[in-house]
Design an enzyme around this catalytic site. Sequence first.
Site, PDB file in Angstrom:
ATOM      1  N   HIS A   1      -2.238 -10.239  12.928  1.00 57.09           N
ATOM      2  CA  HIS A   1      -1.730  -9.004  12.321  1.00 57.09           C
ATOM      3  C   HIS A   1      -1.403  -8.032  13.454  1.00 57.09           C
ATOM      4  CE1 HIS A   1      -1.164  -5.475  10.017  1.00 57.09           C
ATOM      5  NE2 HIS A   1      -2.234  -4.879  10.510  1.00 57.09           N
TER       6      HIS A   1
ATOM      7  N   SER B   1      -7.274  -3.231   6.627  1.00 54.17           N
ATOM      8  CA  SER B   1      -8.367  -2.275   6.772  1.00 54.17           C
ATOM      9  C   SER B   1      -9.172  -2.188   5.483  1.00 54.17           C
ATOM     10  CB  SER B   1      -7.804  -0.902   7.132  1.00 54.17           C
ATOM     11  OG  SER B   1      -7.401  -0.919   8.469  1.00 54.17           O
TER      12      SER B   1
ATOM     13  N   GLU C   1       0.864  -1.189   0.000  1.00 56.25           N
ATOM     14  CA  GLU C   1       0.000   0.000   0.000  1.00 56.25           C
ATOM     15  C   GLU C   1       0.899   1.237   0.000  1.00 56.25           C
ATOM     16  OE1 GLU C   1      -2.258   0.577   3.744  1.00 56.25           O
ATOM     17  OE2 GLU C   1      -1.546  -1.394   4.317  1.00 56.25           O
TER      18      GLU C   1
ATOM     19  N   CYS D   1      -3.327  -4.048   4.627  1.00 57.73           N
ATOM     20  CA  CYS D   1      -2.364  -5.022   5.184  1.00 57.73           C
ATOM     21  C   CYS D   1      -2.689  -6.455   4.794  1.00 57.73           C
ATOM     22  CB  CYS D   1      -2.323  -4.928   6.709  1.00 57.73           C
ATOM     23  SG  CYS D   1      -1.851  -3.315   7.291  1.00 57.73           S
TER      24      CYS D   1
ATOM     25  N   ASN E   1       4.762  -1.270  12.749  1.00 56.14           N
ATOM     26  CA  ASN E   1       3.842  -1.830  11.753  1.00 56.14           C
ATOM     27  C   ASN E   1       4.524  -1.849  10.388  1.00 56.14           C
ATOM     28  OD1 ASN E   1       1.588  -2.759  10.425  1.00 56.14           O
ATOM     29  ND2 ASN E   1       0.256  -1.032  10.950  1.00 56.14           N
TER      30      ASN E   1
ATOM     31  N   THR F   1       3.001   4.108  16.003  1.00 52.09           N
ATOM     32  CA  THR F   1       2.877   2.748  15.449  1.00 52.09           C
ATOM     33  C   THR F   1       3.529   2.660  14.066  1.00 52.09           C
ATOM     34  OG1 THR F   1       0.747   3.096  14.336  1.00 52.09           O
ATOM     35  CG2 THR F   1       0.651   2.484  16.655  1.00 52.09           C
TER      36      THR F   1
ATOM     37  N   LYS G   1      -4.995  -7.950  22.436  1.00 46.62           N
ATOM     38  CA  LYS G   1      -6.439  -7.722  22.289  1.00 46.62           C
ATOM     39  C   LYS G   1      -7.048  -8.824  21.424  1.00 46.62           C
ATOM     40  CE  LYS G   1      -6.326  -2.611  22.301  1.00 46.62           C
ATOM     41  NZ  LYS G   1      -7.069  -2.235  23.480  1.00 46.62           N
TER      42      LYS G   1
HETATM   43  P1  HMG Z   1      -4.752   6.015  21.451  1.00 47.47           P
HETATM   44  O1  HMG Z   1      -5.789   7.056  21.387  1.00 47.47           O
HETATM   45  O2  HMG Z   1      -3.367   6.388  21.770  1.00 47.47           O
HETATM   46  O3  HMG Z   1      -5.269   4.867  22.409  1.00 47.47           O
HETATM   47  O4  HMG Z   1      -4.726   5.273  20.065  1.00 47.47           O
HETATM   48  P2  HMG Z   1      -5.469   4.849  23.965  1.00 47.47           P
HETATM   49  O5  HMG Z   1      -5.543   6.206  24.553  1.00 47.47           O
HETATM   50  O6  HMG Z   1      -6.632   3.935  24.122  1.00 47.47           O
HETATM   51  O7  HMG Z   1      -4.118   4.219  24.519  1.00 47.47           O
HETATM   52  C1  HMG Z   1      -3.619   3.012  24.051  1.00 47.47           C
HETATM   53  C2  HMG Z   1      -3.355   2.103  25.249  1.00 47.47           C
HETATM   54  O8  HMG Z   1      -2.352   2.696  26.074  1.00 47.47           O
HETATM   55  C3  HMG Z   1      -4.568   1.885  26.168  1.00 47.47           C
HETATM   56  O9  HMG Z   1      -4.516   0.540  26.602  1.00 47.47           O
HETATM   57  C4  HMG Z   1      -4.290   2.813  27.345  1.00 47.47           C
HETATM   58  O10 HMG Z   1      -4.900   2.404  28.557  1.00 47.47           O
HETATM   59  C5  HMG Z   1      -2.781   2.698  27.438  1.00 47.47           C
HETATM   60  P3  HMG Z   1      -5.669  -0.498  26.168  1.00 47.47           P
HETATM   61  O11 HMG Z   1      -6.953   0.055  26.644  1.00 47.47           O
HETATM   62  O12 HMG Z   1      -5.659  -0.496  24.625  1.00 47.47           O
HETATM   63  O13 HMG Z   1      -5.273  -1.770  26.759  1.00 47.47           O
HETATM   64  N1  HMG Z   1      -2.117   3.806  28.138  1.00 47.47           N
HETATM   65  C6  HMG Z   1      -1.149   3.642  29.049  1.00 47.47           C
HETATM   66  N2  HMG Z   1      -0.560   2.541  29.551  1.00 47.47           N
HETATM   67  C7  HMG Z   1       0.425   2.715  30.491  1.00 47.47           C
HETATM   68  N3  HMG Z   1       0.821   3.945  30.931  1.00 47.47           N
HETATM   69  C8  HMG Z   1       0.265   5.077  30.452  1.00 47.47           C
HETATM   70  C9  HMG Z   1      -0.776   4.959  29.483  1.00 47.47           C
HETATM   71  N4  HMG Z   1      -1.544   5.850  28.798  1.00 47.47           N
HETATM   72  C10 HMG Z   1      -2.370   5.123  27.993  1.00 47.47           C
HETATM   73  N5  HMG Z   1       0.679   6.267  30.885  1.00 47.47           N
HETATM   74  C11 HMG Z   1      -4.571   3.586  18.429  1.00 47.47           C
HETATM   75  C12 HMG Z   1      -4.318   3.947  19.870  1.00 47.47           C
HETATM   76  C13 HMG Z   1      -4.124   2.168  18.165  1.00 47.47           C
HETATM   77  C14 HMG Z   1      -6.056   3.713  18.102  1.00 47.47           C
HETATM   78  C15 HMG Z   1      -3.769   4.601  17.558  1.00 47.47           C
HETATM   79  O14 HMG Z   1      -2.406   4.382  17.766  1.00 47.47           O
HETATM   80  C16 HMG Z   1      -4.050   4.460  16.086  1.00 47.47           C
HETATM   81  O15 HMG Z   1      -4.958   5.092  15.563  1.00 47.47           O
HETATM   82  N6  HMG Z   1      -3.243   3.635  15.353  1.00 47.47           N
HETATM   83  C17 HMG Z   1      -3.397   3.397  13.945  1.00 47.47           C
HETATM   84  C18 HMG Z   1      -4.545   2.452  13.612  1.00 47.47           C
HETATM   85  C19 HMG Z   1      -4.331   1.057  14.138  1.00 47.47           C
HETATM   86  O16 HMG Z   1      -3.227   0.614  14.378  1.00 47.47           O
HETATM   87  N7  HMG Z   1      -5.439   0.284  14.262  1.00 47.47           N
HETATM   88  C20 HMG Z   1      -5.372  -1.087  14.696  1.00 47.47           C
HETATM   89  C21 HMG Z   1      -6.405  -1.986  14.023  1.00 47.47           C
HETATM   90  S1  HMG Z   1      -6.580  -1.674  12.266  1.00 47.47           S
HETATM   91  C22 HMG Z   1      -5.195  -2.447  11.531  1.00 47.47           C
HETATM   92  O17 HMG Z   1      -4.505  -3.172  12.184  1.00 47.47           O
HETATM   93  C23 HMG Z   1      -4.901  -2.147  10.099  1.00 47.47           C
HETATM   94  C24 HMG Z   1      -3.652  -1.307   9.846  1.00 47.47           C
HETATM   95  O18 HMG Z   1      -2.497  -2.088  10.002  1.00 47.47           O
HETATM   96  C25 HMG Z   1      -3.719  -0.668   8.462  1.00 47.47           C
HETATM   97  C26 HMG Z   1      -3.841  -1.577   7.233  1.00 47.47           C
HETATM   98  O19 HMG Z   1      -4.569  -2.566   7.201  1.00 47.47           O
HETATM   99  O20 HMG Z   1      -3.252  -1.189   6.212  1.00 47.47           O
HETATM  100  C27 HMG Z   1      -3.545  -0.155  10.822  1.00 47.47           C
END
Ligand code: HMG
Length: 406
Positions: free
Chosen positions: A242, A326, A81, A113, A293, A156, A251
């Site tokens: 993945h 995705s 991609e 992906c 990633n 990531t 998760k």
């Molecule tokens: P975010 O807003 O940073 O998430 O986004 P958060 O606030 O929920 O924090 C993440 C985790 O850190 C949470 O734990 C928090 O509690 C923890 P969880 O509830 O998940 O167990 N946390 C802490 N832990 C310890 N000490 C602290 C602390 N603060 C918070 N101080 C998100 C996270 C993954 C959504 C963001 O990074 C993102 O948008 N990433 C890109 C999209 C993505 O990876 N999606 C995954 C599924 S889709 C996929 O895999 C396809 C992809 O590869 C693309 C393709 O197919 O081409 C992405």
Amino acid sequence: MTAGVSDIGIYVPNYYLPHEELAKARGIPVEKYHIGLGNYNMAIIPNWEDAVTMAANAALQLLERNNIDPDEIRQLVVSTESGVDHSKPVASFVQGLLNIGTRCRTYEIKHACYGGTAGLIDSIEWISRHTKFKPKGIVIMTDIAKYGFGTLGEATQGAGAVALLVETNPRLFSVDTLLNGIFSKNVFDFWRPTGHRVPIVDGQYSIECYLMALEGAVSHFRSNLGLKEGELLESLDYLIYHMPYTKMAKKAHRHFVEIEHKDLDPEGQEEIFEESFKKKVAPGLKGVQEVGNIYTGSVYMGLVSILEKEREKVENKKIGLFSYGSGCGAEFFLCQMNSGIGDIVKSLRFQEQLDSRKKITFEQYIQLYSKSGEEILYYPEETKGFKNKFTRFVFTGFKEHKRQYV
Ligand code: HMG
């Protein structure tokens, strides 16, 4: 006739940014990255590399290690991609760099992906039909995961390529593709409209879509195998999910246990989760923790991580692999590992590549990722310094709108 994968080449760029540096610069507690996402370092790609060079660097390992005459390759599929042209496929650039002959079907394939898995399954099915000629194919997954500066996805990021040698009577593992569990649905969880440098992401929704696809693909796979709920986890020795970041594997596995053991209370599920995660999932996490990633290649980097960690223990084992892209598309399938894989594992040299990387500063990362590919031009003499035993091809810029590589 069985078909599958005989060898794996992996390539990651020579630079990385520690999450500690990113956290400091962004004013975020480092625990959010180390514990919350589970990542420690992310690969940073310099502007003399791209999806083409990473793909060619990974695939060259296969030709050299297996003494393959490039003319023997009859199918070259590149999944990405991070393509470099709207029309010309990355596969054609790679064909040129590797001197692969003209009797080869070359094409590029895309489904976020998941595209790498679509290409792999296609190649396995094509090759298994050719009982007379026993052709060889190479499937490459090559990607650069870039998000906007300061966005939630920034931590990531990653980059890398994996190349798989597909043959009949494969040395490493075979796949009975008719059993595969499939899920696809039209959703907007992560996408990159034409012309956008970085994707648009609905982060939490993307996690929901991923878990929905896992559930759909697992239940399809389970019914193809004729297994009841609860029997699938037991029948697998390892699981690779993945991995856009390390925590996603947790998760996913937690959800897998929940759908396998709906009858158990949360404590009972947690017990099975803890035990099976440590034994069946954790051995495959090294790559994502150190590289981030790599989109299409993510699950296959997980496989390399398991092979380097577990070595001969993996012989004759069953590995369940969940590929998600995705948009969305997903497949759950079984890699039946072979015996006698010691030499293949020794030649992977993934840890050696990770150890030889250079650390960069936050400022250097910003500089590298602020420049676009169109702005660079290197002289062949200069590029010698960019090469090493793993980086064999580099991008030098454009001449008459044509990408140049040495
Ligand atoms: P975010 O807003 O940073 O998430 O986004 P958060 O606030 O929920 O924090 C993440 C985790 O850190 C949470 O734990 C928090 O509690 C923890 P969880 O509830 O998940 O167990 N946390 C802490 N832990 C310890 N000490 C602290 C602390 N603060 C918070 N101080 C998100 C996270 C993954 C959504 C963001 O990074 C993102 O948008 N990433 C890109 C999209 C993505 O990876 N999606 C995954 C599924 S889709 C996929 O895999 C396809 C992809 O590869 C693309 C393709 O197919 O081409 C992405």
